[in-house]
Design an enzyme around this catalytic site. Structure first.
Site, mmCIF file in Angstrom:
data_model
loop_
_atom_site.group_PDB
_atom_site.id
_atom_site.type_symbol
_atom_site.label_atom_id
_atom_site.label_comp_id
_atom_site.label_asym_id
_atom_site.label_seq_id
_atom_site.Cartn_x
_atom_site.Cartn_y
_atom_site.Cartn_z
ATOM 1 N N ASP A 15 8.704 7.318 8.092
ATOM 2 C CA ASP A 15 8.558 5.894 7.790
ATOM 3 C C ASP A 15 9.558 5.529 6.693
ATOM 4 O O ASP A 15 9.601 6.184 5.654
ATOM 5 C CB ASP A 15 7.105 5.677 7.302
ATOM 6 C CG ASP A 15 6.822 4.242 6.944
ATOM 7 O OD1 ASP A 15 7.604 3.376 7.357
ATOM 8 O OD2 ASP A 15 5.816 3.988 6.243
ATOM 9 N N ASP A 38 11.016 0.619 11.843
ATOM 10 C CA ASP A 38 11.228 1.531 10.716
ATOM 11 C C ASP A 38 10.306 2.744 10.733
ATOM 12 O O ASP A 38 10.160 3.420 9.737
ATOM 13 C CB ASP A 38 11.042 0.772 9.397
ATOM 14 C CG ASP A 38 9.602 0.325 9.200
ATOM 15 O OD1 ASP A 38 8.919 0.133 10.207
ATOM 16 O OD2 ASP A 38 9.167 0.159 8.055
ATOM 17 N N GLU A 39 9.660 3.004 11.844
ATOM 18 C CA GLU A 39 8.707 4.113 11.910
ATOM 19 C C GLU A 39 8.899 4.873 13.209
ATOM 20 O O GLU A 39 9.152 4.242 14.247
ATOM 21 C CB GLU A 39 7.279 3.548 11.963
ATOM 22 C CG GLU A 39 6.541 3.547 10.661
ATOM 23 C CD GLU A 39 5.149 2.991 10.866
ATOM 24 O OE1 GLU A 39 4.267 3.761 11.228
ATOM 25 O OE2 GLU A 39 4.961 1.781 10.683
#
Lengths: 420, 89
Positions: free
Chosen positions: A10, A113-114
């Site tokens: 993350d 973003d993960e």
């Protein structure tokens, strides 16, 4: 066979980190946004003025993602607000995923973003899972300039919970044998899938920590929360059977909404907004060769009260005009004709991919012709740009003829995984 | 060392294997005059993918007003723009 190893990676304050990193490394700025109270915020003039991402020092002022910029400024008058740059975020995300794909054969991009990586069987390549996690974290930091949190465990849920433990720039493990020590003392709110409403229900049952939830009789939870009770009980015990999905899962519905720059008071202008939303929704449905048979319209008024209304249509469709007419009917039934409208949305669901159509005696339109028209327009727009063909009613108006939740600037990669 | 972000015009050369090397740059000085600087020597060349943006950074020796200076030039591969990123005074 050795046990599975799953990583959850993350990016810390993604939009803000990417922005700070770009400013330092590409624009030569000396000030690091990550070290001062700063936020990435939407355009206040267009009434999109909310906090999109915040720095760690901003967190200390209790600034929350999603809160209005005005209230964030009140909490911290020295707050630095920078506008978003979606092109940059997509590029940074692509580079991030590219590195993950070099490390692991199976990568599931969970959001911009993960991501999850299956690292099972890579011990001989990278060493122990923790060593591999540090290797990955440091490589991303050296190569791309931003920091990430890596959570290691044996399933997706525990890896995600591990990644959330302490930020930024950390590696945490949460293997089944560590659950009792590391996860159970946490507040129940921290558990994945426990939102505000569930938290309230759990607290009313006297459950405050994940450990208390794990030790509660599952039948009590099922009684109060049905299937979700069972799910969060197994999550609290670290059980998750979901596997990594490399390919993006099919959409369950297609919808777009827009916060209108000024409140709408007349049905005519509201319907213009609906038309522009239907145009976007229709285009997206047709691009994925899907048809929807349930259409819903949502309204948020100037006092932020939300209402929605939906109906099923006889035959599934992706014709813009048909979606629009249904949306107008729903809108007329839903709106009280008084309260100024702040946000409008059109959503479609109950999808099917059949390429035939069930006619009925009462059809008013020649849908075959409309379908041909839509597909011709789609082709023109694909070739010559979205603005090459637009309805005459949008010519002089302030409204974009294809508005919707996904701003043009952020249409790639934000809601769908980036392939490149 | 000062950090800058000065966009510059550049003449560069590509060799047969595709490596790019800056030869000469032109920029506006403090007196709003256009000055041309020859790149005397490229000391290093680094590929960078910071923020996911592919760029090449060149440490270059140039002569400016009779003095030798060390500058870091950046070539943004996607936008084809040359920038002076850092200047050692």
């Amino acid at each position: 066979m050795s046990r599975p190893i799953i990583f959850h990676i993350d990016v810390n304050s993604a939009f803000l980190s990417w922005e700070a990193c770009y400013r330092i490394h590409m624009l030569g700025e000396s000030l690091d946004l990550r070290d001062i109270p700063s936020v990435v915020g939407g355009d206040q003039e267009k009434r999109h003025g909310i906090v999109l991402a915040k720095s760690t020092p901003a967190k200390k002022y209790n600034i929350q993602t999603g809160e209005p910029l005005v209230s964030a400024m009140r909490k911290c008058p020295n707050l630095v607000v920078v506008p978003p740059n979606y092109d940059l975020y997509v590029k940074s995300s692509q580079a991030f995923i590219r590195i993950l794909k070099e490390f692991s054969p199976t990568v599931e991009q969970y959001s911009i973003d993960e991501a999850y990586c299956d690292m099972t069987g890579t011990e001989r390549l990278y060493g122990s899972p923790i060593a591999a996690a540090y290797l990955l974290k440091d490589r991303i930091c050296d190569e791309l300039g931003f920091t990430v949190n890596v959570g290691c465990s044996t399933n997706k849920l525990l890896a995600k919970m591990a990644g959330e433990l302490k930020k930024p720039n950390m590696v945490h493990s949460l293997f089944p044998e560590e659950i009792q020590e590391k996860m159970w003392p946490l507040d129940v709110r921290e558990l994945f899938y426990v939102g505000r409403a569930t938290e309230k229900k759990l607290r009313s049952l006297g459950i405050h920590t994940i450990g208390e939830l794990a030790r509660t009789d599952v039948n009590i939870l099922k009684l109060h929360m049905k299937k979700q009770g069972e799910l969060i009980h197994s999550y609290a015990n670290g059980m998750d059977v979901s596997s990594l999905h490399e390919a993006a899962q099919a959409n369950k519905g297609y919808g777009n909404s827009i916060t209108i720059p000024m409140d709408v008071n007349t049905p005519e202008s509201a319907k213009m907004v609906l038309l522009s939303l239907c145009e976007t929704v229709g285009t997206r449905l047709r691009a994925d060769e899907m048809k929807a048979s349930c259409i819903s319209v949502s309204i948020t008024d100037c006092d932020f009260s939300y209402a929605s209304h939906q109906c099923n249509i006889l035959a599934a469709t992706n014709v813009t005009n048909e979606i629009y007419l249904t949306a107008c009917k729903l809108f007329d039934e839903l709106w009280d004709k008084k309260s100024p409208i702040r946000q409008l949305g059109v959503h479609t669901s109950k999808l099917s991919s059949e390429d035939f159509r069930q006619y009925n005696m009462f059809d008013m339109y020649k849908y075959d012709k409309l379908e041909k028209l839509d597909s011709a327009i789609d082709k023109i727009r694909e070739r010559f740009g979205e603005d090459s063909v637009k309805r005459a009613c949008f010519l002089d108006g302030p409204l974009d003829h294809m508005s919707g939740g996904i701003d043009r600037a952020k249409r790639t990669g934000i809601t769908k995984p980036v392939d490149k | 060392m000062q950090t800058h972000n000065i966009p510059v015009e550049a003449i560069s050369v590509c060799n047969t294997i595709g490596d790019i090397r800056p030869m000469r740059i032109r920029l506006e000085d403090d007196k709003h005059q256009l000055i041309v600087l020859n790149v005397d020597q490229v000391i290093y060349c680094k590929e960078s993918n910071l923020s996911g943006i592919l760029s090449y950074r060149y440490g270059c020796k140039v002569h400016m007003y009779g003095k030798e200076k060390l500058i870091e030039l950046m070539y943004n591969v996607q936008s084809h723009k040359w920038t002076i990123l850092k200047m050692l005074t």
